[in-house]
Design a protein around this motif. Structure first.
Motif, PDB file in Angstrom:
ATOM      1  N   ALA A 103       0.833  -1.209   0.000  1.00  0.00           N
ATOM      2  CA  ALA A 103       0.000   0.000   0.000  1.00  0.00           C
ATOM      3  C   ALA A 103       0.865   1.255   0.000  1.00  0.00           C
ATOM      4  O   ALA A 103       0.525   2.269  -0.634  1.00  0.00           O
ATOM      5  CB  ALA A 103      -0.904  -0.010   1.226  1.00  0.00           C
ATOM      6  N   MET A 104       1.988   1.204   0.671  1.00  0.00           N
ATOM      7  CA  MET A 104       2.890   2.356   0.729  1.00  0.00           C
ATOM      8  C   MET A 104       3.494   2.662  -0.640  1.00  0.00           C
ATOM      9  O   MET A 104       3.763   3.818  -0.977  1.00  0.00           O
ATOM     10  CB  MET A 104       3.997   2.048   1.740  1.00  0.00           C
ATOM     11  N   LEU A 105       3.698   1.603  -1.434  1.00  0.00           N
ATOM     12  CA  LEU A 105       4.299   1.771  -2.760  1.00  0.00           C
ATOM     13  C   LEU A 105       3.250   1.958  -3.851  1.00  0.00           C
ATOM     14  O   LEU A 105       3.598   2.228  -5.004  1.00  0.00           O
ATOM     15  CB  LEU A 105       5.165   0.550  -3.098  1.00  0.00           C
ATOM     16  N   GLY A 106       1.997   1.761  -3.516  1.00  0.00           N
ATOM     17  CA  GLY A 106       0.948   1.882  -4.528  1.00  0.00           C
ATOM     18  C   GLY A 106       0.775   0.609  -5.347  1.00  0.00           C
ATOM     19  O   GLY A 106       0.321   0.668  -6.489  1.00  0.00           O
ATOM     20  N   ALA A 107       1.114  -0.538  -4.779  1.00  0.00           N
ATOM     21  CA  ALA A 107       0.973  -1.819  -5.479  1.00  0.00           C
ATOM     22  C   ALA A 107      -0.219  -2.580  -4.909  1.00  0.00           C
ATOM     23  O   ALA A 107      -0.594  -2.386  -3.758  1.00  0.00           O
ATOM     24  CB  ALA A 107       2.242  -2.655  -5.325  1.00  0.00           C
ATOM     25  N   ARG A 108      -0.804  -3.447  -5.725  1.00  0.00           N
ATOM     26  CA  ARG A 108      -1.919  -4.250  -5.214  1.00  0.00           C
ATOM     27  C   ARG A 108      -1.412  -5.375  -4.309  1.00  0.00           C
ATOM     28  O   ARG A 108      -2.106  -5.820  -3.418  1.00  0.00           O
ATOM     29  CB  ARG A 108      -2.696  -4.865  -6.380  1.00  0.00           C
ATOM     30  N   ASP A 109      -0.223  -5.857  -4.578  1.00  0.00           N
ATOM     31  CA  ASP A 109       0.368  -6.933  -3.782  1.00  0.00           C
ATOM     32  C   ASP A 109       1.858  -6.941  -4.058  1.00  0.00           C
ATOM     33  O   ASP A 109       2.340  -6.247  -4.975  1.00  0.00           O
ATOM     34  CB  ASP A 109      -0.250  -8.294  -4.148  1.00  0.00           C
ATOM     35  N   LEU A 110       2.596  -7.729  -3.298  1.00  0.00           N
ATOM     36  CA  LEU A 110       4.013  -7.924  -3.580  1.00  0.00           C
ATOM     37  C   LEU A 110       4.160  -8.851  -4.794  1.00  0.00           C
ATOM     38  O   LEU A 110       3.222  -9.575  -5.148  1.00  0.00           O
ATOM     39  CB  LEU A 110       4.710  -8.503  -2.344  1.00  0.00           C
ATOM     40  N   PRO A 111       5.321  -8.864  -5.443  1.00  0.00           N
ATOM     41  CA  PRO A 111       5.429  -9.597  -6.717  1.00  0.00           C
ATOM     42  C   PRO A 111       5.329 -11.109  -6.583  1.00  0.00           C
ATOM     43  O   PRO A 111       4.951 -11.776  -7.536  1.00  0.00           O
ATOM     44  CB  PRO A 111       6.808  -9.179  -7.244  1.00  0.00           C
ATOM     45  N   PHE A 112       5.660 -11.667  -5.410  1.00  0.00           N
ATOM     46  CA  PHE A 112       5.613 -13.131  -5.250  1.00  0.00           C
ATOM     47  C   PHE A 112       4.815 -13.480  -3.987  1.00  0.00           C
ATOM     48  O   PHE A 112       5.384 -13.914  -2.976  1.00  0.00           O
ATOM     49  CB  PHE A 112       7.036 -13.701  -5.137  1.00  0.00           C
ATOM     50  N   PRO A 113       3.509 -13.305  -4.025  1.00  0.00           N
ATOM     51  CA  PRO A 113       2.730 -13.547  -2.797  1.00  0.00           C
ATOM     52  C   PRO A 113       2.838 -14.978  -2.301  1.00  0.00           C
ATOM     53  O   PRO A 113       2.783 -15.220  -1.091  1.00  0.00           O
ATOM     54  CB  PRO A 113       1.297 -13.198  -3.224  1.00  0.00           C
ATOM     55  N   ARG A 114       3.011 -15.943  -3.209  1.00  0.00           N
ATOM     56  CA  ARG A 114       3.140 -17.322  -2.751  1.00  0.00           C
ATOM     57  C   ARG A 114       4.457 -17.528  -2.002  1.00  0.00           C
ATOM     58  O   ARG A 114       4.539 -18.358  -1.105  1.00  0.00           O
ATOM     59  CB  ARG A 114       3.043 -18.283  -3.945  1.00  0.00           C
ATOM     60  N   LEU A 115       5.475 -16.764  -2.376  1.00  0.00           N
ATOM     61  CA  LEU A 115       6.745 -16.850  -1.650  1.00  0.00           C
ATOM     62  C   LEU A 115       6.569 -16.303  -0.232  1.00  0.00           C
ATOM     63  O   LEU A 115       7.139 -16.842   0.726  1.00  0.00           O
ATOM     64  CB  LEU A 115       7.825 -16.076  -2.406  1.00  0.00           C
ATOM     65  N   SER A 116       5.777 -15.245  -0.095  1.00  0.00           N
ATOM     66  CA  SER A 116       5.494 -14.714   1.251  1.00  0.00           C
ATOM     67  C   SER A 116       4.807 -15.768   2.093  1.00  0.00           C
ATOM     68  O   SER A 116       5.140 -15.975   3.272  1.00  0.00           O
ATOM     69  CB  SER A 116       4.587 -13.483   1.154  1.00  0.00           C
ATOM     70  N   ALA A 117       3.807 -16.451   1.501  1.00  0.00           N
ATOM     71  CA  ALA A 117       3.084 -17.485   2.252  1.00  0.00           C
ATOM     72  C   ALA A 117       4.020 -18.645   2.609  1.00  0.00           C
ATOM     73  O   ALA A 117       3.978 -19.162   3.734  1.00  0.00           O
ATOM     74  CB  ALA A 117       1.904 -17.992   1.424  1.00  0.00           C
ATOM     75  N   PHE A 118       4.884 -19.035   1.673  1.00  0.00           N
ATOM     76  CA  PHE A 118       5.852 -20.109   1.945  1.00  0.00           C
ATOM     77  C   PHE A 118       6.763 -19.710   3.106  1.00  0.00           C
ATOM     78  O   PHE A 118       7.025 -20.503   4.017  1.00  0.00           O
ATOM     79  CB  PHE A 118       6.668 -20.371   0.681  1.00  0.00           C
ATOM     80  N   GLY A 119       7.237 -18.468   3.083  1.00  0.00           N
ATOM     81  CA  GLY A 119       8.096 -17.992   4.166  1.00  0.00           C
ATOM     82  C   GLY A 119       7.384 -18.028   5.505  1.00  0.00           C
ATOM     83  O   GLY A 119       7.957 -18.424   6.521  1.00  0.00           O
ATOM     84  N   PHE A 120       6.099 -17.629   5.503  1.00  0.00           N
ATOM     85  CA  PHE A 120       5.356 -17.643   6.767  1.00  0.00           C
ATOM     86  C   PHE A 120       5.224 -19.060   7.321  1.00  0.00           C
ATOM     87  O   PHE A 120       5.459 -19.306   8.509  1.00  0.00           O
ATOM     88  CB  PHE A 120       3.955 -17.053   6.579  1.00  0.00           C
ATOM     89  N   TRP A 121       4.867 -20.018   6.459  1.00  0.00           N
ATOM     90  CA  TRP A 121       4.673 -21.390   6.953  1.00  0.00           C
ATOM     91  C   TRP A 121       6.005 -21.979   7.435  1.00  0.00           C
ATOM     92  O   TRP A 121       6.031 -22.722   8.427  1.00  0.00           O
ATOM     93  CB  TRP A 121       4.032 -22.265   5.867  1.00  0.00           C
ATOM     94  N   CYS A 122       7.099 -21.652   6.766  1.00  0.00           N
ATOM     95  CA  CYS A 122       8.421 -22.103   7.251  1.00  0.00           C
ATOM     96  C   CYS A 122       8.694 -21.520   8.633  1.00  0.00           C
ATOM     97  O   CYS A 122       9.182 -22.214   9.538  1.00  0.00           O
ATOM     98  CB  CYS A 122       9.517 -21.665   6.285  1.00  0.00           C
ATOM     99  N   PHE A 123       8.385 -20.239   8.781  1.00  0.00           N
ATOM    100  CA  PHE A 123       8.603 -19.551  10.060  1.00  0.00           C
ATOM    101  C   PHE A 123       7.781 -20.201  11.165  1.00  0.00           C
ATOM    102  O   PHE A 123       8.299 -20.492  12.265  1.00  0.00           O
ATOM    103  CB  PHE A 123       8.226 -18.079   9.869  1.00  0.00           C
ATOM    104  N   LEU A 124       6.513 -20.480  10.893  1.00  0.00           N
ATOM    105  CA  LEU A 124       5.630 -21.060  11.906  1.00  0.00           C
ATOM    106  C   LEU A 124       6.104 -22.469  12.300  1.00  0.00           C
ATOM    107  O   LEU A 124       6.231 -22.784  13.499  1.00  0.00           O
ATOM    108  CB  LEU A 124       4.203 -21.115  11.370  1.00  0.00           C
ATOM    109  N   ILE A 125       6.376 -23.295  11.300  1.00  0.00           N
ATOM    110  CA  ILE A 125       6.771 -24.683  11.581  1.00  0.00           C
ATOM    111  C   ILE A 125       8.104 -24.718  12.336  1.00  0.00           C
ATOM    112  O   ILE A 125       8.251 -25.403  13.355  1.00  0.00           O
ATOM    113  CB  ILE A 125       6.867 -25.476  10.266  1.00  0.00           C
ATOM    114  N   GLY A 126       9.083 -23.977  11.832  1.00  0.00           N
ATOM    115  CA  GLY A 126      10.395 -23.967  12.480  1.00  0.00           C
ATOM    116  C   GLY A 126      10.329 -23.388  13.887  1.00  0.00           C
ATOM    117  O   GLY A 126      10.975 -23.894  14.813  1.00  0.00           O
ATOM    118  N   GLY A 127       9.520 -22.335  14.065  1.00  0.00           N
ATOM    119  CA  GLY A 127       9.402 -21.713  15.375  1.00  0.00           C
ATOM    120  C   GLY A 127       8.768 -22.632  16.398  1.00  0.00           C
ATOM    121  O   GLY A 127       9.235 -22.729  17.544  1.00  0.00           O
ATOM    122  N   VAL A 128       7.704 -23.327  15.998  1.00  0.00           N
ATOM    123  CA  VAL A 128       7.050 -24.261  16.918  1.00  0.00           C
ATOM    124  C   VAL A 128       8.004 -25.400  17.271  1.00  0.00           C
ATOM    125  O   VAL A 128       8.079 -25.835  18.428  1.00  0.00           O
ATOM    126  CB  VAL A 128       5.751 -24.801  16.274  1.00  0.00           C
TER     127      VAL A 128
END
Length: 831
Positions: A103-128
């Motif tokens: 939103a700050m850059l005026g984009a509808r989304d980041l260029p690789f939203p699936r990569l963001s989701a992959f990063g989040f799930w890695c973070f959650l699994i590894g953290g737990v």
């Protein structure tokens, strides 16, 4: 366009960007959803680590306390530091950036939203995985530095959980860094040229680059560490030529920049909040950017000040002491710019500003004690005492936590659409501020009186009892303040009206977002000609809402955002971004299985996890990237027609590969550093009686690797020229040459009988060979993937983004193979 047409256009946008319902909600990949998941998870880990800290403080409240056993205490302080640093401080930066940056850059989304989701799930699994180890008595207990030989010779799997669990989490950090860097470089709104980029974007860019250069040395160190624990390769065993100081170098090349990786994004939040409540543009925009760049650069030259007591030469002590103190200059410039902005503006009193002022005051104290410990003689006295604990917490709480809490309060109406309580905000701040200073200010004195950090208990006659009791009381007051903060954020607000749009009267683009925030973000993508468009153009929001910007429709039913040029933000492409899918989650679980099962040496489930990861990744790439569009271009509005598919340096995928491989090269060079580190510490290297791999096999490997590299490049050029059969033949030849290079590289040390368990020299040679062979294997997989895409007509002379990216991969990997062959085969001939 009639009102009915506009309504239909808006309805199509809403359908295209609609969030999945029910259980499919967890397949979402949109930044506004993933960002909230990320933030919530990071704060959950922070609360867990905070609870551990309170138990630690209770244990130290009185002398000779037996509340917890020494073993449990060791696990608690190790896990407290690990979770706070790796599961909160760094991820919260990426989480906030994923949420607000588009939103700050005026984009509808980041260029690789699936990569963001992959990063989040890695973070959650590894953290737990890492956090839950304490409930089974298996948590790491050697401190969050994991210094050998204590950690390498430790029994149990605690150290393995730390190494493999955090290596997995680092995947998430690097994935998010790649996403954010490409987002800032390529997804800014048209007209937002580089010196109109919001300061937050600059900080994200700098910190993302720092992650790429700071985390890989730790990954390389983790690799050596685990090879020693798993296979008995003696990198850190002095009896067989190893040296534990190598771990300290690799750890602190990561560890010290990490402090600034944590600090700079928090300062970025202040750079957005302070101008809003001063009601004027930030003072010294260019100076702040230069100072942030200087801070990031200097942070990589300071790591040795953590090692002053390891017996370094005097000239090294002097150099790194001076370098450590010099970082105060760019840091001071940024803080003075904020103070100048406040003095030049008309300040509006608010809770976010209260947190900002508290942050500056606290951080300055931490900075001053930092200057003190940068002086080697003082460091000799204070090293590993509670003085360092106090310094660290003043720096991190003031430089990170308070700014993040200010940011949460500031951006809460933007993200949730509701406002927080002013009264609870004031209460939470003062409880935290007073509690924090009550807890940590006495620790300076405790440390100067000689109390070492990490001690389980102490005797009454040491005179530390009342100071520790005061610190414990302060810690609980601080915790009470944080609980008030958390309650304010989490309390039900269904009956509370929505916050007004742009509730703080801010000037930056993200505040043009409607409330509540629609899933498609902005109605249309604006042209930006100002750093504060909402202040400088009264009709800005109206034009946006009327759809007078670009890409106001989604008539093909595809999620799209604009890609612009790096420097002047000139539109170059309409990028179709990923839609909701389970593939990132499946890939993360597969990769997580590899790390988790290998910790317990369960090799069959490990292999199964690896297979799941590879299959999910290939399907993700095959169906979701470089898809040939149904038409070459599209009308973006305003008379502008843009291509739907681009290759090479104009594409976001090429930039992502370039950035990823830059980090990968850093990890490889860290291993090379390890090789030459051993050369510097041994009078004879290679050691007498141990033959190297010889020069013949490494030379053959080098030639084969260059051939594989050249064939891949030739395949791209031939494909672009329309000579598709020859391009396919080049890919086959490249595949064969890569296999030959890998075989020759292994044959070198194998033919001379280099035993990696005998001495650090053969161990580091085998580590380099292992690294390069794995990369050659990945390169072969990519060559095969391109060949399959070509045979299935999914890659053509006009649509060849995959081949550009794979060729770029080979530029880096070919160089790594060549350099490795020269080092292991050629360097012994020179010594």
């Amino acid at each position: 366009m009639t009102p009915e047409d506009k309504a239909a256009e808006l309805a199509q946008l809403e359908r295209t960007w609609a969030r999945p319902k029910g259980w499919r909600y967890f397949s979402d990949v949109n930044n506004s959803t993933v960002g909230l998941w990320y933030i919530g998870t990071a704060f959950a880990f922070m609360l867990f680590a905070g609870a551990l800290a309170l138990i630690i403080r209770l244990q130290l409240a009185v002398p000779e306390n037996t509340l917890v056993s020494a073993e449990t205490y060791n696990q608690m302080f190790t896990l407290h530091g690990t979770v706070m640093m790796f599961l909160f401080a760094v991820p919260i930066f990426e989480a906030v950036a994923i949420l607000i940056l588009p939103a700050m850059l005026g984009a509808r989304d980041l260029p690789f939203p699936r990569l963001s989701a992959f990063g989040f799930w890695c973070f959650l699994i590894g953290g737990v995985f890492v956090s839950s180890s304490i409930f089974f008595g298996q948590a790491p207990d050697a401190g969050w530095f994991m210094y050998p030989p204590l950690s390498t010779e430790q029994s149990g799997i605690g150290a393995d959980i730390w190494l493999l669990g955090l290596s997995f989490i680092e995947v998430a950090s690097i994935a998010a860094a790649v996403e954010l860097i490409v987002g800032v470089l390529k997804c800014r709104a048209p007209g937002m040229h580089i010196n109109l980029t919001p300061l937050y974007g600059w900080y994200v860019l700098i910190v993302g680059a720092m992650i790429l250069f700071a985390f890989p040395p730790l990954i390389a160190g983790d690799l050596l560490f685990e090879l020693e624990r798993l296979l008995d390769w003696p990198f850190f065993d002095v009896t067989r030529g190893g040296d534990p100081i190598l771990w300290q170098h690799l750890f602190w090349i990561f560890g010290h920049p990490e402090v600034y990786i944590i600090f700079l994004p928090a300062i970025a939040l202040l750079a957005m909040i302070v101008p809003t409540f001063a009601q004027r543009p930030i003072a010294g925009y260019s100076w702040i950017v230069l100072a942030a760049l200087g801070t990031g650069f200097l942070s990589f030259g300071l790591w040795v000040h953590h090692m002053f007591t390891t017996g370094l030469p005097s000239i090294s002590l002097g150099f790194f002491s001076a370098a450590s103190e010099s970082v105060a200059i760019p840091t001071g410039i940024q803080l003075f710019a904020f103070i100048a902005t406040v003095m030049l503006g008309r300040v509006i009193r608010s809770v976010p500003m209260l947190y900002c002022v508290g942050a500056l005051a606290t951080f300055i104290v931490g900075g001053l004690t930092g200057v003190m410990v940068a002086v080697a003689p003082f460091d000799f006295q204070a090293h590993d005492t509670y003085f360092i604990v106090a310094h660290l917490h003043y720096t991190l709480i003031g430089g990170m936590l308070f700014p993040v809490l200010a940011g949460v309060r500031y951006y809460y109406p933007f993200a949730i659409g509701k406002t927080l309580s002013h009264r609870l905000g004031v209460w939470s701040f003062w409880l935290m501020f007073l509690g924090f200073n009550t807890a940590f200010l006495p620790m300076h004195l405790t440390g100067l009186l000689g109390m070492p950090r990490r001690v389980f208990t102490y005797q009454r006659e040491m005179g530390w009892d009342w100071l520790n009791l005061v610190s414990t009381i302060g810690a609980f007051v601080f915790a009470a303040g944080f609980l008030v903060f958390a309650y304010d954020c989490l309390r039900p607000k269904r009956r509370q009206p929505h916050a007004p749009r742009n509730s703080w009267n801010a000037g930056t683009l993200e505040w043009a977002m409607p409330v509540p925030q629609p899933s498609y973000a902005l109605r249309s993508i604006p042209t930006v000609n100002s750093r504060y468009p909402l202040w400088d153009d009264e009709a800005f929001i109206t034009d946006l809402d009327e759809g007078r910007g670009l890409l106001a429709d989604a008539r093909e039913g595809k999620r799209e955002t604009l890609v612009t040029s790096v420097l002047d933000a000139r539109p170059v492409q309409i990028l179709r971004v990923g839609t909701p899918t389970w593939l990132p989650m499946i890939a993360a679980f597969g990769l997580g299985a590899v790390f988790i099962f290998s910790t317990y040496k369960l090799w069959l489930p490990t292999a199964a996890g690896g297979l799941v990861f590879i299959v999910a990744l290939l399907r993700w790439l095959w169906t979701g990237t470089a898809v040939i569009p149904e038409k070459p271009s599209k009308d973006a509005g305003g008379g502008l027609t843009l291509p739907l598919y681009v290759s090479g340096v104009r594409s976001t995928g090429w930039w992502a590969m370039f950035i990823t491989m830059t980090g990968d090269l850093t990890a490889f060079l860290s291993l090379i550093f390890g090789y030459f580190f051993f050369w510097t510490v041994h009078p004879q290297f290679p050691p007498d009686g141990i033959d190297g791999p010889g020069w013949m096999w490494p030379a053959i490997a080098a030639v084969a690797a260059i051939l594989a590299w050249g064939c891949t490049l030739a395949a791209r050029l031939l494909n672009s020229a329309g000579r598709v059969p020859l391009a396919r033949l080049a890919l086959v030849l490249g595949f064969t040459a890569a296999a030959a290079a890998a075989g020759a590289l292994v044959a070198g040390p194998l033919s001379t009988g280099l035993d990696p368990t005998r001495h650090a020299y053969p161990a580091i040679v085998w580590a380099l060979v292992l690294w390069v062979v794995l990369h050659l294997g990945a390169g072969m997989l990519m060559q095969g993937y391109c060949l399959a895409r070509s045979l299935c007509a999914k890659m053509t002379p006009q649509h060849d983004a995959e081949l550009w990216n794979v060729t770029l991969y080979w530029h880096f990997s070919g160089f790594a193979a060549l350099l490795t062959a020269m080092v292991i085969g050629g360097f012994p001939l020179l010594t």
